[in-house]
Write a protein that holds these residues in place. Sequence first.
Motif, PDB file in Angstrom:
ATOM      1  N   UNK A  48       6.975  15.723  14.152  1.00 19.53           N
ATOM      2  CA  UNK A  48       8.390  15.705  13.799  1.00 19.53           C
ATOM      3  C   UNK A  48       8.624  15.327  12.343  1.00 19.53           C
ATOM      4  N   UNK A  49       7.701  14.629  11.729  1.00 13.35           N
ATOM      5  CA  UNK A  49       7.813  14.407  10.290  1.00 13.35           C
ATOM      6  C   UNK A  49       7.849  15.760   9.569  1.00 13.35           C
ATOM      7  N   UNK A  50       7.018  16.693  10.012  1.00 18.00           N
ATOM      8  CA  UNK A  50       7.013  18.029   9.412  1.00 18.00           C
ATOM      9  C   UNK A  50       8.278  18.796   9.797  1.00 18.00           C
ATOM     10  N   UNK A  51       8.567  18.816  11.087  1.00 19.16           N
ATOM     11  CA  UNK A  51       9.670  19.623  11.606  1.00 19.16           C
ATOM     12  C   UNK A  51      11.016  19.204  11.004  1.00 19.16           C
ATOM     13  N   UNK A  52      11.167  17.925  10.679  1.00 14.92           N
ATOM     14  CA  UNK A  52      12.442  17.418  10.167  1.00 14.92           C
ATOM     15  C   UNK A  52      12.497  17.360   8.643  1.00 14.92           C
ATOM     16  N   UNK A  53      11.469  17.864   7.972  1.00 11.38           N
ATOM     17  CA  UNK A  53      11.494  17.952   6.515  1.00 11.38           C
ATOM     18  C   UNK A  53      11.372  16.626   5.791  1.00 11.38           C
ATOM     19  N   UNK A  54      10.668  15.673   6.381  1.00  6.27           N
ATOM     20  CA  UNK A  54      10.591  14.338   5.796  1.00  6.27           C
ATOM     21  C   UNK A  54       9.790  14.293   4.494  1.00  6.27           C
ATOM     22  N   UNK A  55       8.822  15.174   4.344  1.00  2.02           N
ATOM     23  CA  UNK A  55       8.036  15.176   3.098  1.00  2.02           C
ATOM     24  C   UNK A  55       8.933  15.505   1.908  1.00  2.02           C
ATOM     25  N   UNK A  56       9.795  16.499   2.085  1.00  3.83           N
ATOM     26  CA  UNK A  56      10.697  16.906   1.004  1.00  3.83           C
ATOM     27  C   UNK A  56      11.721  15.808   0.705  1.00  3.83           C
ATOM     28  N   UNK A  57      12.216  15.137   1.743  1.00  2.42           N
ATOM     29  CA  UNK A  57      13.203  14.076   1.546  1.00  2.42           C
ATOM     30  C   UNK A  57      12.625  12.945   0.698  1.00  2.42           C
ATOM     31  N   UNK A  73       5.761  25.211  18.031  1.00  3.56           N
ATOM     32  CA  UNK A  73       5.827  24.454  16.785  1.00  3.56           C
ATOM     33  C   UNK A  73       5.635  25.425  15.621  1.00  3.56           C
ATOM     34  N   UNK A  74       6.436  25.291  14.560  1.00 10.05           N
ATOM     35  CA  UNK A  74       6.450  26.308  13.506  1.00 10.05           C
ATOM     36  C   UNK A  74       5.172  26.479  12.685  1.00 10.05           C
ATOM     37  N   UNK A  87      12.302   6.137  12.307  1.00 11.12           N
ATOM     38  CA  UNK A  87      13.127   6.037  13.509  1.00 11.12           C
ATOM     39  C   UNK A  87      13.573   7.416  13.991  1.00 11.12           C
ATOM     40  N   UNK A  88      13.846   8.302  13.038  1.00 13.35           N
ATOM     41  CA  UNK A  88      14.251   9.661  13.390  1.00 13.35           C
ATOM     42  C   UNK A  88      13.116  10.398  14.093  1.00 13.35           C
ATOM     43  N   UNK A  89      11.900  10.278  13.551  1.00  9.55           N
ATOM     44  CA  UNK A  89      10.737  10.912  14.184  1.00  9.55           C
ATOM     45  C   UNK A  89      10.466  10.280  15.544  1.00  9.55           C
ATOM     46  N   UNK A  90      10.646   8.960  15.639  1.00  8.12           N
ATOM     47  CA  UNK A  90      10.521   8.266  16.927  1.00  8.12           C
ATOM     48  C   UNK A  90      11.468   8.876  17.954  1.00  8.12           C
ATOM     49  N   UNK A  91      12.728   9.018  17.556  1.00 14.67           N
ATOM     50  CA  UNK A  91      13.769   9.474  18.479  1.00 14.67           C
ATOM     51  C   UNK A  91      13.424  10.814  19.100  1.00 14.67           C
ATOM     52  N   UNK A  92      13.066  11.783  18.247  1.00 16.74           N
ATOM     53  CA  UNK A  92      12.802  13.127  18.783  1.00 16.74           C
ATOM     54  C   UNK A  92      11.499  13.181  19.566  1.00 16.74           C
ATOM     55  N   UNK A  93      10.510  12.382  19.143  1.00 20.49           N
ATOM     56  CA  UNK A  93       9.257  12.336  19.897  1.00 20.49           C
ATOM     57  C   UNK A  93       9.474  11.685  21.263  1.00 20.49           C
ATOM     58  N   UNK A 141       0.315  12.008   8.568  1.00 22.75           N
ATOM     59  CA  UNK A 141       0.667  13.424   8.469  1.00 22.75           C
ATOM     60  C   UNK A 141       0.740  13.766   6.990  1.00 22.75           C
ATOM     61  N   UNK A 142       0.184  14.906   6.609  1.00 24.95           N
ATOM     62  CA  UNK A 142       0.128  15.244   5.192  1.00 24.95           C
ATOM     63  C   UNK A 142       0.198  16.751   4.999  1.00 24.95           C
ATOM     64  N   UNK A 143       0.886  17.158   3.947  1.00 23.45           N
ATOM     65  CA  UNK A 143       0.877  18.558   3.537  1.00 23.45           C
ATOM     66  C   UNK A 143      -0.177  18.726   2.455  1.00 23.45           C
ATOM     67  N   UNK A 144      -1.147  19.591   2.720  1.00 22.40           N
ATOM     68  CA  UNK A 144      -2.174  19.918   1.732  1.00 22.40           C
ATOM     69  C   UNK A 144      -1.957  21.388   1.383  1.00 22.40           C
ATOM     70  N   UNK A 145      -1.224  21.621   0.322  1.00 22.13           N
ATOM     71  CA  UNK A 145      -0.779  22.985   0.027  1.00 22.13           C
ATOM     72  C   UNK A 145       0.216  23.415   1.091  1.00 22.13           C
ATOM     73  N   UNK A 146      -0.079  24.527   1.746  1.00 20.02           N
ATOM     74  CA  UNK A 146       0.782  25.012   2.832  1.00 20.02           C
ATOM     75  C   UNK A 146       0.244  24.604   4.205  1.00 20.02           C
ATOM     76  N   UNK A 147      -0.796  23.781   4.220  1.00 18.32           N
ATOM     77  CA  UNK A 147      -1.418  23.368   5.480  1.00 18.32           C
ATOM     78  C   UNK A 147      -0.896  22.008   5.914  1.00 18.32           C
ATOM     79  N   UNK A 148      -0.480  21.930   7.165  1.00 17.12           N
ATOM     80  CA  UNK A 148      -0.027  20.663   7.742  1.00 17.12           C
ATOM     81  C   UNK A 148      -1.212  19.993   8.416  1.00 17.12           C
TER      82      UNK A 148
END
Length: 245
Positions: free
Chosen positions: A104-113, A25-26, A158-164, A43-50
């Motif tokens: 997967x919320x992090x991995x798929x860039x959902x925060x930015x979206x 995991x990245x 649903x996207x995060x569900x799918x990959x998980x 799931x939350x981004x606090x600065x650069x920390x996941x």
Amino acid sequence: MSKCRYDRALTTAMVQYAETMGAPFPIEPQLEVVTDKNFWALAEMVGDTFVIRVSSGTAKATAALWNAAFADKEFCAGLGDAVDSGAKDLTHISLVWLFLHEMHHFQMGHFAILGRSFLSETFGGQQFALGQRSSTRKPNSRSRASPISLEVEKCLEMQADHDAIEMLLDAYSLDAWPSLRIRTCAVAGMMMLIEREDAKYAEAHSSHPKAATRIFQLFGHLIDMPTILATLAQQRPAYDATSFL
């Protein structure tokens, strides 16, 4: 006890991610367990920390579900040989899937979206997000969000569900039916727990899909699993599909 359960589940989720993706995991998630009887995770981004933040009540509610299920003779009869796994295993696997979903919320860039630093499983968990608490909005302001943004968030869930789901169920094997049955049951149970908790909040619009929709996707993946290798062999004849077993 909850912290130990969560540590073990997150470690398993990280190992499963690395094994199925062929790469770790990245980012190293920071786990925070909040003492709260309610069921929620975010799931939350606090600065650069996941950060994956989860209530102590989530593990307790998950364990209570599976303890009650295994006390039901009809439920146990339906599991067949897989019944030996027991409530403890089902609780662990349910929590592993929940962590994979958050990852997967992090991995798929959902925060930015969404343009937001947090995503919460169940509406009540939003109040524990740093991004929410630092805002002037009240925790129950979700009902004022635009219908479009709510539908987008449902799609991301649903996207995060799918990959998980895909990652937890892993590769199809005729010899792995008992394990596959248990994993499927564990995922469906967690989806129902999320909906049950969300139902406690009188929101006109929810950003979370209904459990029936999520389980429909789960079953869809199950139906596809036996055909994946055959489809791969047809689409990529130069590859030896059996090497993916």
